[in-house]
Scaffold this motif. Structure first.
Motif, PDB file in Angstrom:
ATOM      1  N   SER A 182       0.749  -1.146  -0.087  1.00 47.86           N
ATOM      2  CA  SER A 182      -0.034   0.094  -0.143  1.00 47.86           C
ATOM      3  C   SER A 182       0.940   1.230  -0.052  1.00 47.86           C
ATOM      4  N   VAL A 183       2.005   1.168   0.737  1.00 44.97           N
ATOM      5  CA  VAL A 183       2.929   2.206   0.587  1.00 44.97           C
ATOM      6  C   VAL A 183       3.034   2.724  -1.001  1.00 44.97           C
ATOM      7  N   ALA A 184       3.723   1.539  -1.584  1.00 42.96           N
ATOM      8  CA  ALA A 184       4.045   1.617  -3.120  1.00 42.96           C
ATOM      9  C   ALA A 184       3.032   2.089  -4.113  1.00 42.96           C
ATOM     10  N   ARG A 185       1.834   1.340  -3.683  1.00 37.47           N
ATOM     11  CA  ARG A 185       0.806   1.417  -4.879  1.00 37.47           C
ATOM     12  C   ARG A 185      -0.172   2.452  -4.608  1.00 37.47           C
ATOM     13  N   TYR A 186      -0.680   2.594  -3.387  1.00 35.79           N
ATOM     14  CA  TYR A 186      -1.559   3.652  -2.837  1.00 35.79           C
ATOM     15  C   TYR A 186      -1.211   4.931  -2.419  1.00 35.79           C
ATOM     16  N   GLY A 187      -0.057   5.154  -2.180  1.00 37.41           N
ATOM     17  CA  GLY A 187       0.495   6.180  -1.457  1.00 37.41           C
ATOM     18  C   GLY A 187       0.372   6.585   0.036  1.00 37.41           C
ATOM     19  N   VAL A 188       0.181   5.353   0.830  1.00 40.24           N
ATOM     20  CA  VAL A 188       0.089   5.153   1.981  1.00 40.24           C
ATOM     21  C   VAL A 188       1.387   5.619   2.666  1.00 40.24           C
ATOM     22  N   SER A 189       1.287   6.499   3.556  1.00 42.08           N
ATOM     23  CA  SER A 189       2.668   7.027   4.097  1.00 42.08           C
ATOM     24  C   SER A 189       3.536   5.945   5.168  1.00 42.08           C
ATOM     25  N   SER A 190       4.695   5.959   5.116  1.00 38.46           N
ATOM     26  CA  SER A 190       5.443   5.121   5.756  1.00 38.46           C
ATOM     27  C   SER A 190       5.284   5.156   7.220  1.00 38.46           C
ATOM     28  N   LYS A 191       4.905   6.588   7.634  1.00 36.65           N
ATOM     29  CA  LYS A 191       4.408   6.493   8.997  1.00 36.65           C
ATOM     30  C   LYS A 191       3.392   5.901   9.352  1.00 36.65           C
ATOM     31  N   HIS A 192       2.213   6.123   8.430  1.00 34.79           N
ATOM     32  CA  HIS A 192       0.803   5.158   8.645  1.00 34.79           C
ATOM     33  C   HIS A 192       1.146   3.738   8.580  1.00 34.79           C
ATOM     34  N   ALA A 193       2.290   3.180   7.786  1.00 31.87           N
ATOM     35  CA  ALA A 193       2.510   1.834   7.589  1.00 31.87           C
ATOM     36  C   ALA A 193       2.924   1.329   8.879  1.00 31.87           C
ATOM     37  N   LEU A 194       3.928   2.144   9.537  1.00 26.23           N
ATOM     38  CA  LEU A 194       4.721   1.674  10.585  1.00 26.23           C
ATOM     39  C   LEU A 194       3.692   1.673  11.965  1.00 26.23           C
ATOM     40  N   MET A 195       2.556   2.600  11.842  1.00 25.02           N
ATOM     41  CA  MET A 195       1.459   2.735  12.811  1.00 25.02           C
ATOM     42  C   MET A 195       0.512   1.354  12.734  1.00 25.02           C
ATOM     43  N   GLY A 196       0.617   0.922  11.414  1.00 20.94           N
ATOM     44  CA  GLY A 196      -0.311  -0.212  11.042  1.00 20.94           C
ATOM     45  C   GLY A 196       0.507  -1.419  11.620  1.00 20.94           C
ATOM     46  N   PHE A 197       1.785  -1.577  11.541  1.00 23.73           N
ATOM     47  CA  PHE A 197       2.423  -2.663  12.173  1.00 23.73           C
ATOM     48  C   PHE A 197       2.523  -2.694  13.539  1.00 23.73           C
ATOM     49  N   VAL A 198       2.475  -1.592  14.264  1.00 18.71           N
ATOM     50  CA  VAL A 198       2.515  -1.429  15.587  1.00 18.71           C
ATOM     51  C   VAL A 198       0.956  -2.048  16.172  1.00 18.71           C
ATOM     52  N   ALA A 199       0.077  -1.481  15.399  1.00 12.24           N
ATOM     53  CA  ALA A 199      -1.420  -2.014  15.884  1.00 12.24           C
ATOM     54  C   ALA A 199      -1.442  -3.362  15.765  1.00 12.24           C
ATOM     55  N   SER A 200      -0.800  -3.910  14.706  1.00 10.11           N
ATOM     56  CA  SER A 200      -1.296  -5.239  14.451  1.00 10.11           C
ATOM     57  C   SER A 200      -0.545  -6.185  15.546  1.00 10.11           C
ATOM     58  N   VAL A 208      -8.506   0.093  15.392  1.00 10.09           N
ATOM     59  CA  VAL A 208      -8.462   1.333  15.592  1.00 10.09           C
ATOM     60  C   VAL A 208      -7.710   2.028  14.328  1.00 10.09           C
ATOM     61  N   PHE A 209      -7.001   1.098  13.882  1.00  9.04           N
ATOM     62  CA  PHE A 209      -5.938   1.514  12.726  1.00  9.04           C
ATOM     63  C   PHE A 209      -7.047   1.724  11.752  1.00  9.04           C
ATOM     64  N   LYS A 210      -7.762   0.613  11.498  1.00  8.38           N
ATOM     65  CA  LYS A 210      -8.781   0.669  10.202  1.00  8.38           C
ATOM     66  C   LYS A 210      -9.738   1.880  10.457  1.00  8.38           C
ATOM     67  N   ALA A 211     -10.207   2.061  11.490  1.00 10.84           N
ATOM     68  CA  ALA A 211     -11.098   3.216  11.801  1.00 10.84           C
ATOM     69  C   ALA A 211     -10.616   4.785  11.738  1.00 10.84           C
ATOM     70  N   LYS A 212      -9.088   4.794  12.114  1.00 10.91           N
ATOM     71  CA  LYS A 212      -8.656   6.169  12.345  1.00 10.91           C
ATOM     72  C   LYS A 212      -7.774   6.455  10.958  1.00 10.91           C
ATOM     73  N   VAL A 213      -7.011   5.359  10.485  1.00 12.45           N
ATOM     74  CA  VAL A 213      -5.935   5.465   9.408  1.00 12.45           C
ATOM     75  C   VAL A 213      -6.446   5.286   8.098  1.00 12.45           C
ATOM     76  N   LEU A 214      -6.915   4.208   8.012  1.00 12.30           N
ATOM     77  CA  LEU A 214      -7.409   3.658   6.715  1.00 12.30           C
ATOM     78  C   LEU A 214      -8.615   4.406   6.025  1.00 12.30           C
ATOM     79  N   SER A 215      -9.288   4.994   6.909  1.00 13.57           N
ATOM     80  CA  SER A 215     -10.640   5.795   6.288  1.00 13.57           C
ATOM     81  C   SER A 215      -9.956   7.153   5.751  1.00 13.57           C
TER      82      SER A 215
END
Length: 92
Positions: A56-74, A82-89
Motif C-alpha cells: 500500500s505504501v508503494a501502490r496507494y500512497g500510504v505514508s511510511s508513518k501510517h504503515a509503521l502505525m499499522g504494524f504496531v497496531a497489529s 483502531v487503525f482501520k477506523a482512524k488511519v485507513l479511512s
C-alpha cells in the motif's frame, strides 16, 4: 485498499480469538488444540496484513508513518480495529 481493510479486521479478530479464547483454554483447561488451530491462521493473517501494508505504501500512497502505525497496531489487541477506523479511512 478494500482488501487491506478486510484483512485488518480478520487479523485483529484472529488475535483476539488467540489471546482471549485459545490461550486461556490451553492454560486453564489443558486444551492446546485450539492454539494449534488459531495460531497458524493468525500468523498467516498477520504476515498478509503487513505485506499488504508494504504494498500500500508503494501502490496507494500510504505514508511510511501510517504503515509503521499499522504494524504496531497489529501487535496490540484491538489495534487493527483502531487503525482501520482512524488511519485507513483517510485513504478512501
Amino acid at each position: 485498499m478494500k482488501l487491506l481493510r478486510i484483512i485488518s479486521i480478520l487479523e485483529g479478530t484472529s488475535l483476539l480469538l488467540l489471546l482471549f479464547i485459545a490461550v486461556p483454554l490451553k492454560r486453564l483447561l489443558d486444551m492446546p488444540e485450539y492454539v494449534s488451530m488459531v495460531g497458524p491462521v493468525h500468523g498467516g493473517l498477520f504476515i498478509l496484513f503487513n505485506m499488504l501494508l508494504v504494498l500500500s505504501v508503494a501502490r496507494y500512497g500510504v505514508s511510511s508513518k501510517h504503515a509503521l502505525m499499522g504494524f504496531v497496531a497489529s501487535l496490540v489487541p484491538f489495534g487493527s480495529y483502531v487503525f482501520k477506523a482512524k488511519v485507513l479511512s483517510k485513504y478512501e
